[in-house]
Write a protein that holds these residues in place. Structure first.
Motif, PDB file in Angstrom:
ATOM      1  N   GLN A 156       0.824  -1.210   0.000  1.00  0.00           N
ATOM      2  CA  GLN A 156       0.000   0.000   0.000  1.00  0.00           C
ATOM      3  C   GLN A 156       0.857   1.259   0.000  1.00  0.00           C
ATOM      4  O   GLN A 156       0.604   2.195  -0.755  1.00  0.00           O
ATOM      5  N   LEU A 157       1.883   1.276   0.845  1.00  0.00           N
ATOM      6  CA  LEU A 157       2.725   2.464   0.973  1.00  0.00           C
ATOM      7  C   LEU A 157       3.426   2.820  -0.336  1.00  0.00           C
ATOM      8  O   LEU A 157       3.557   3.993  -0.686  1.00  0.00           O
ATOM      9  N   ILE A 158       3.879   1.795  -1.049  1.00  0.00           N
ATOM     10  CA  ILE A 158       4.611   2.034  -2.297  1.00  0.00           C
ATOM     11  C   ILE A 158       3.748   2.745  -3.327  1.00  0.00           C
ATOM     12  O   ILE A 158       4.251   3.498  -4.161  1.00  0.00           O
ATOM     13  N   ARG A 159       2.446   2.543  -3.253  1.00  0.00           N
ATOM     14  CA  ARG A 159       1.535   3.170  -4.233  1.00  0.00           C
ATOM     15  C   ARG A 159       1.278   4.644  -3.944  1.00  0.00           C
ATOM     16  O   ARG A 159       0.728   5.353  -4.785  1.00  0.00           O
ATOM     17  N   ILE A 160       1.634   5.102  -2.747  1.00  0.00           N
ATOM     18  CA  ILE A 160       1.411   6.509  -2.385  1.00  0.00           C
ATOM     19  C   ILE A 160       2.671   7.298  -2.712  1.00  0.00           C
ATOM     20  O   ILE A 160       3.737   7.029  -2.163  1.00  0.00           O
ATOM     21  N   PRO A 161       2.599   8.296  -3.612  1.00  0.00           N
ATOM     22  CA  PRO A 161       3.811   9.040  -3.974  1.00  0.00           C
ATOM     23  C   PRO A 161       4.336   9.873  -2.815  1.00  0.00           C
ATOM     24  O   PRO A 161       3.569  10.337  -1.971  1.00  0.00           O
ATOM     25  N   GLU A 184       5.956  15.517   0.364  1.00  0.00           N
ATOM     26  CA  GLU A 184       5.632  14.299   1.113  1.00  0.00           C
ATOM     27  C   GLU A 184       4.268  14.339   1.803  1.00  0.00           C
ATOM     28  O   GLU A 184       3.856  13.347   2.397  1.00  0.00           O
ATOM     29  N   HIS A 185       3.572  15.473   1.723  1.00  0.00           N
ATOM     30  CA  HIS A 185       2.345  15.651   2.508  1.00  0.00           C
ATOM     31  C   HIS A 185       1.316  14.520   2.329  1.00  0.00           C
ATOM     32  O   HIS A 185       0.810  13.988   3.338  1.00  0.00           O
ATOM     33  N   PRO A 186       0.984  14.101   1.105  1.00  0.00           N
ATOM     34  CA  PRO A 186       0.003  13.012   0.966  1.00  0.00           C
ATOM     35  C   PRO A 186       0.447  11.713   1.651  1.00  0.00           C
ATOM     36  O   PRO A 186      -0.376  10.991   2.216  1.00  0.00           O
ATOM     37  N   PHE A 187       1.750  11.455   1.616  1.00  0.00           N
ATOM     38  CA  PHE A 187       2.279  10.251   2.244  1.00  0.00           C
ATOM     39  C   PHE A 187       2.195  10.362   3.762  1.00  0.00           C
ATOM     40  O   PHE A 187       1.827   9.401   4.450  1.00  0.00           O
ATOM     41  N   TRP A 230      -0.443  18.790  -2.411  1.00  0.00           N
ATOM     42  CA  TRP A 230      -1.151  18.936  -1.144  1.00  0.00           C
ATOM     43  C   TRP A 230      -2.160  17.812  -0.936  1.00  0.00           C
ATOM     44  O   TRP A 230      -2.163  17.144   0.095  1.00  0.00           O
ATOM     45  N   SER A 231      -2.959  17.539  -1.964  1.00  0.00           N
ATOM     46  CA  SER A 231      -4.008  16.517  -1.817  1.00  0.00           C
ATOM     47  C   SER A 231      -3.532  15.119  -2.220  1.00  0.00           C
ATOM     48  O   SER A 231      -4.111  14.125  -1.802  1.00  0.00           O
ATOM     49  N   GLY A 232      -2.494  15.050  -3.048  1.00  0.00           N
ATOM     50  CA  GLY A 232      -2.039  13.769  -3.569  1.00  0.00           C
ATOM     51  C   GLY A 232      -2.823  13.315  -4.784  1.00  0.00           C
ATOM     52  O   GLY A 232      -2.615  12.211  -5.291  1.00  0.00           O
ATOM     53  N   THR A 233      -3.726  14.171  -5.288  1.00  0.00           N
ATOM     54  CA  THR A 233      -4.561  13.814  -6.443  1.00  0.00           C
ATOM     55  C   THR A 233      -3.706  13.468  -7.661  1.00  0.00           C
ATOM     56  O   THR A 233      -2.775  14.196  -8.013  1.00  0.00           O
ATOM     57  N   TYR A 234      -4.039  12.377  -8.296  1.00  0.00           N
ATOM     58  CA  TYR A 234      -3.334  11.916  -9.493  1.00  0.00           C
ATOM     59  C   TYR A 234      -3.596  12.879 -10.645  1.00  0.00           C
ATOM     60  O   TYR A 234      -4.734  13.219 -10.949  1.00  0.00           O
TER      61      TYR A 234
END
Length: 346
Positions: A10-15, A21-24, A116-120
């Motif tokens: 799961q973690l690897i999929r979050i940039p 690093e905020h979304p992570f 900020w949001s991590g949106t793709y």
């Protein structure tokens, strides 16, 4: 270990590109709060606290290498853009590595995301990478990102790959983050620090600021990371890596000998990286660096008021999406941490 591998997948999929690093951080925060761990978020550091926060101090950086859009259709290696540089002298090991980097990136898939949001925001493919000596950074040509604005982070597309007794991904340092979260699942009650911008040489400042904010001192800070080697042959007889020191400071924590004893008692193979590097220098006659670590910078900056040691997983393919380690190394690190911090393992 199934639960651990579920966590890291799961973690690897979050940039989590250096400086974005905020979304992570938010993903880690949610994962830990779900299991009842208290989490505090400060500039550049996420702090997790179990029921006995003084019973342990673990640290891991959360950032991974990636690109940043720096102009119209212009992309640079995120760790070494001007605003992220810890120094501009070009003397650090990391900056010297740049000269060997360029070809490994061609044809890699990358994803842009909102910092900020991590949106793709879309996917692209690296078509060219070259070292610009004027800017002392890698410049990338990426197909598919003509619409991006400056400041947009771009992460490598990544997933965990299993092959026999090896795992591969952009492991540095998502693997240590996964281990810490797994330790909380197993009953770790101490404190954990997740730091930003380690790949740009800045994470130690965020961690030091936290210690100073609350006037905390300890001689048992344990920093988890990966440690690079050249080939599988170099690491096949190594499970974990210890250090007496790095280029900046000596590690004078009682944890060092405790970990060494646990390793011996549990048939975990280890060596001291600084001694290994000194031996190579002696054999080749070429003087080099003992490496710089987050911990060494903190010890140096506090004149030893904060002390600790490091525990690292030996890998090959450092700073690529194919960084590889033995599964035995992961299990060995978890065994050591369990013996140190879990009541039922002592």
């Amino acid at each position: 270990m199934e639960q651990f591998y579920d966590i890291i997948k799961q973690l690897i999929r979050i940039p989590s590109v250096v400086g974005a690093e905020h979304p992570f951080f938010l993903f880690i925060k949610r994962e830990l709060e779900e299991i009842g761990v208290s989490v505090e978020y400060y500039d550049g550091v996420l702090v997790a606290k179990g029921d006995k926060p003084g019973s342990g101090y673990l640290s891991s950086h959360v950032d991974r290498h990636g690109l940043i859009c720096t102009g119209h259709n212009e992309f640079q290696y995120a760790a070494y853009i001007a605003k992220n540089r810890a120094d501009l002298t070009g003397t650090s090991n990391s900056e010297q590595i740049l000269h060997n980097f360029t070809m490994r990136f061609v044809d890699e898939k990358v994803q842009a995301y909102e910092p900020w949001s991590g949106t793709y925001l879309g996917m692209g493919i690296i078509k060219e990478a070259f070292l610009c000596t004027r800017r002392n950074n890698i410049i990338f040509k990426v197909d598919g990102f003509e619409y991006l604005f400056p400041g947009t982070p771009i992460a490598f597309m990544d997933k965990l790959v299993f092959q026999d007794d090896l795992i591969s991904a952009q492991l540095d340092n998502v693997i240590s983050v996964a281990i810490i979260i797994y330790m909380y699942h197993k009953g770790y009650k101490g404190t954990a620090f997740f730091t930003a911008s380690e790949e740009a040489g800045k994470s130690w400042r965020f961690l030091l600021e936290y210690f100073r904010r609350f006037a905390i001192s300890t001689n048992e800070l344990l920093v988890l990371d990966t440690s690079p080697y050249s080939s599988l042959e170099d690491i096949q007889n190594l499970d974990v890596i210890l250090r007496h020191r790095d280029q900046n400071a000596a590690f004078k924590s009682p944890l060092k000998n405790t970990i060494k004893k646990i390793a011996i008692d549990n048939n975990i193979k280890y060596h001291f990286k600084d001694a290994y590097l000194k031996n190579i220098m002696k054999q080749t006659g070429i003087k080099g660096s003992l490496g710089t670590t987050e911990l060494g910078r903190i010890i140096q900056a506090t004149k030893g008021e904060i002390q600790g040691t490091t525990l690292q997983i030996p890998t090959i393919g450092y700073h690529t999406v194919n960084e590889t380690c033995y599964t035995k190394s992961v299990e060995s690190m978890i065994t050591i941490l369990s013996k140190l911090y879990l009541e039922d393992a002592k």
